[in-house]
Design an enzyme around this catalytic site. Structure first.
Site, mmCIF file in Angstrom:
data_model
loop_
_atom_site.group_PDB
_atom_site.id
_atom_site.type_symbol
_atom_site.label_atom_id
_atom_site.label_comp_id
_atom_site.label_asym_id
_atom_site.label_seq_id
_atom_site.Cartn_x
_atom_site.Cartn_y
_atom_site.Cartn_z
ATOM 1 N N GLY A 1 0.819 -1.203 0.000
ATOM 2 C CA GLY A 1 0.000 0.000 0.000
ATOM 3 C C GLY A 1 0.852 1.252 0.000
ATOM 4 O O GLY A 1 2.060 1.223 -0.235
ATOM 5 N N LEU B 1 -1.718 3.327 9.003
ATOM 6 C CA LEU B 1 -2.875 3.003 9.822
ATOM 7 C C LEU B 1 -2.517 2.167 11.039
ATOM 8 O O LEU B 1 -3.244 2.192 12.040
ATOM 9 C CB LEU B 1 -3.910 2.255 8.979
ATOM 10 C CG LEU B 1 -4.412 2.990 7.732
ATOM 11 C CD1 LEU B 1 -5.391 2.124 6.959
ATOM 12 C CD2 LEU B 1 -5.052 4.317 8.098
ATOM 13 N N LYS C 1 -3.790 20.162 -6.261
ATOM 14 C CA LYS C 1 -4.631 20.572 -5.136
ATOM 15 C C LYS C 1 -4.028 21.832 -4.516
ATOM 16 O O LYS C 1 -2.872 21.835 -4.107
ATOM 17 C CB LYS C 1 -4.708 19.452 -4.088
ATOM 18 C CG LYS C 1 -5.455 19.862 -2.831
ATOM 19 C CD LYS C 1 -5.446 18.742 -1.797
ATOM 20 C CE LYS C 1 -6.021 19.220 -0.477
ATOM 21 N NZ LYS C 1 -5.982 18.169 0.567
ATOM 22 N N ILE D 1 -1.197 10.674 4.571
ATOM 23 C CA ILE D 1 0.032 10.427 3.816
ATOM 24 C C ILE D 1 1.175 11.259 4.395
ATOM 25 O O ILE D 1 2.317 10.807 4.461
ATOM 26 C CB ILE D 1 -0.181 10.714 2.318
ATOM 27 C CG1 ILE D 1 -1.058 9.606 1.700
ATOM 28 C CG2 ILE D 1 1.145 10.808 1.574
ATOM 29 C CD1 ILE D 1 -1.353 9.799 0.232
ATOM 30 N N ILE E 1 -4.877 -9.454 -0.079
ATOM 31 C CA ILE E 1 -5.322 -8.506 0.951
ATOM 32 C C ILE E 1 -5.389 -7.120 0.344
ATOM 33 O O ILE E 1 -4.388 -6.578 -0.131
ATOM 34 C CB ILE E 1 -4.374 -8.503 2.163
ATOM 35 C CG1 ILE E 1 -4.330 -9.904 2.793
ATOM 36 C CG2 ILE E 1 -4.810 -7.467 3.192
ATOM 37 C CD1 ILE E 1 -3.355 -10.030 3.938
ATOM 38 N N ALA F 1 -6.019 12.541 -1.409
ATOM 39 C CA ALA F 1 -5.748 13.976 -1.349
ATOM 40 C C ALA F 1 -4.564 14.191 -0.434
ATOM 41 O O ALA F 1 -4.468 13.583 0.635
ATOM 42 C CB ALA F 1 -6.971 14.731 -0.840
#
Length: 505
Positions: free
Chosen positions: A23, A335, A87, A348, A51, A59
């Protein structure tokens, strides 16, 4: 718990680093470690294709631009690979009250004096009828409103990205493997412990044993290493942050992407809208104490634009942080170390800061003093970010639902209460060294949420009306002149990413 004596007894050089989980967190760690220390470390990343990842961190904030520059990542290649857009900030809709919106933008507003921030001159101008909206003096905010962007000389505009999180992990995997990272596919069956209490190896379901000296836990909410194997407890912040669930869905794009994230407050939480080049990311964050999944689902699906590309995916979470992010020979990132709802797009960033701190204190041998300093810095930073997120819920005029009434009535941390009272009374903001959100961020959100300072600094009183108007108008005109010369956001992105595609052909 202090393991100093054990760590000393077991001291040995750190040569083998094992990253558990892929990830965004896992591959960001792999990219940074391999790019900076790949020649002196054996780096292995373990992940299972079976998984899935949470993958809603789409964002970001401007610190990711710095991260890419430090690793010498080609921005055009990154943006083309991840379908990224620019952004410039976040539009907070219905947060102060229904129908009242504002933008928390990146960059600076106006010009500060060494004695007083720009907000004091703006407050003086507003008293005398000389000032425009506070946002009119910020280039990033005005560019967001006008939907424009271009890179400017000398890093003259602050920006971040909207990105496809799944594609970002794949992009970083390719980057990392070029610098020697070995990927092992499969599921972790067991975390094997050494006699001294450290982690010794990851036992895989197929019988492989992956040994290491330092382990990085990127296993998400499961926290297989830091939580389950090492037993580091989790601090629950749900008494301040009521939201504990989210639904995410991707939709087809129906119009050109805008250069800001939309955060739309609802009855029991809020919705996000994140535009990419090829699609839009949508979601709803909600508190299950105040609404149910079916209602949240209907609210989300009733507000999306464009045909759904995926089925809505439910994510359950508990806001808070791990009591220690580094325990013995294990560092938790992402996480597994904690979670704050993505209201200010900080997840992030927290991964990135954890990696940066680890690199800056990377151990030849693991020492408890390094562990303690790392943990203290992590705790300090996430606490400041936590307070900033709580601010959005606490300072509001909304009383239209039980959720918002309870948010307004809740007791808040003393650290946040002091910041609010200081600004409300004096118009001043203080910033802790190395804190993520600068003074201008606090000012934009506190003004946007409806706090009007009762006092201001006397320095602007040294200026007469004509001088003050000249000062304010000069800033505003410079901002407006710069913004008007910028191309539209998507025109620039199409050209910028096309140049990378041409170079790759």
């Amino acid at each position: 718990m202090n393991h100093a004596s054990d760590a000393t007894a077991a001291r040995k050089p750190v040569r083998r680093v094992v990253i558990a989980g892929g990830g965004t967190a896992g591959w960001m760690a792999a990219a940074a470690l391999s790019r900076t220390l790949g020649k002196v470390l054996d780096i292995t990343l373990v992940e299972s294709d079976a998984i899935g990842t949470v993958g809603v961190g789409e964002a970001t904030i401007p610190t990711l631009v710095t991260f890419h520059r430090l690793l010498n990542i080609n921005e055009q290649a990154f943006m083309a690979a991840t379908h990224a857009t620019i952004k410039l900030g976040i539009a907070f809709e219905n947060w102060r009250d229904v129908g009242k919106d504002y933008i928390h933008s990146f960059g600076l507003t106006g010009k500060d004096h060494w004695t007083a921030g720009f907000q004091h001159f703006w407050l003086k101008g507003r008293e005398r009828g000389l000032a425009r909206d506070y946002g009119d003096y910020c280039m990033e905010l005005r560019a967001a409103q006008e939907r424009k962007f271009a890179h400017l000389p000398d890093n003259g505009i602050n920006y971040a990205f909207h990105l496809d999180a799944t594609q970002y992990a794949q992009f970083l995997r390719r980057f990392s493997e070029e610098f020697g990272v070995q990927r092992e596919e499969g599921r972790i069956a067991e975390v094997r412990m050494a006699d001294n209490g450290d982690i010794a190896a990851l036992a895989m379901e197929d019988g492989r044993l992956i040994e290491g000296d330092l382990f990085i836990d990127c296993t998400g909410f499961r926290a297989l290493l830091i939580g389950q194997a090492l037993g580091v407890p989790y601090e629950d912040w749900s008494h301040w942050l009521f939201a504990d669930s989210a639904l995410a869905v991707q939709t087809e794009s129906v119009r050109d992407a805008i250069p800001y994230t939309r955060s739309i407050a609802g009855d029991a939480g809020w919705q996000w809208r994140i535009p990419l080049q090829h699609r839009c990311g949508n979601g709803i964050v909600f508190a299950s104490r105040y609404t149910d999944e079916a209602t949240a689902h209907d609210t989300l699906m009733g507000s999306i634009e464009g045909a759904p590309r995926t089925e809505p995916r439910l994510i359950r979470f508990k806001p808070g942080q791990r009591a220690r992010a580094w325990e013995r020979n294990c560092v938790a990132l992402g996480l597994s170390s904690g979670f704050l709802e993505p209201l200010e797009s900080t997840n992030i960033h927290l991964i990135q800061r954890g990696i940066t701190r680890l690199l800056q204190s990377f151990p030849h041998v693991i020492e408890q003093v390094d562990i303690d300093e790392y943990n203290q810095q992590v705790a300090n930073e996430i606490t400041h970010i936590r307070d900033f997120v709580i601010l959005h819920y606490k300072v509001t005029d909304r009383r239209d639902t039980p959720f918002w009434r309870d948010c307004a009535a809740m007791d808040i941390p003393d650290t946040l209460r002091h910041r609010i009272e200081l600004f409300a009374e004096t118009g001043r903001v203080f910033r802790v060294p190395n804190e993520l959100f600068a003074e201008n961020s606090w000012i934009q959100v506190m003004l946007g949420q409806g706090i009007v300072p009762r006092q201001r600094h006397p320095a602007p009183d040294m200026m007469g009306d004509e001088e003050l108007q000249h000062f304010l108008e000069g800033i505003r005109r410079h901002v407006e002149h710069t913004v008007q010369r910028l191309p539209t956001h998507m025109d620039y992105i199409r050209s910028y990413c096309a140049m990378q595609r041409v170079a790759s052909d």
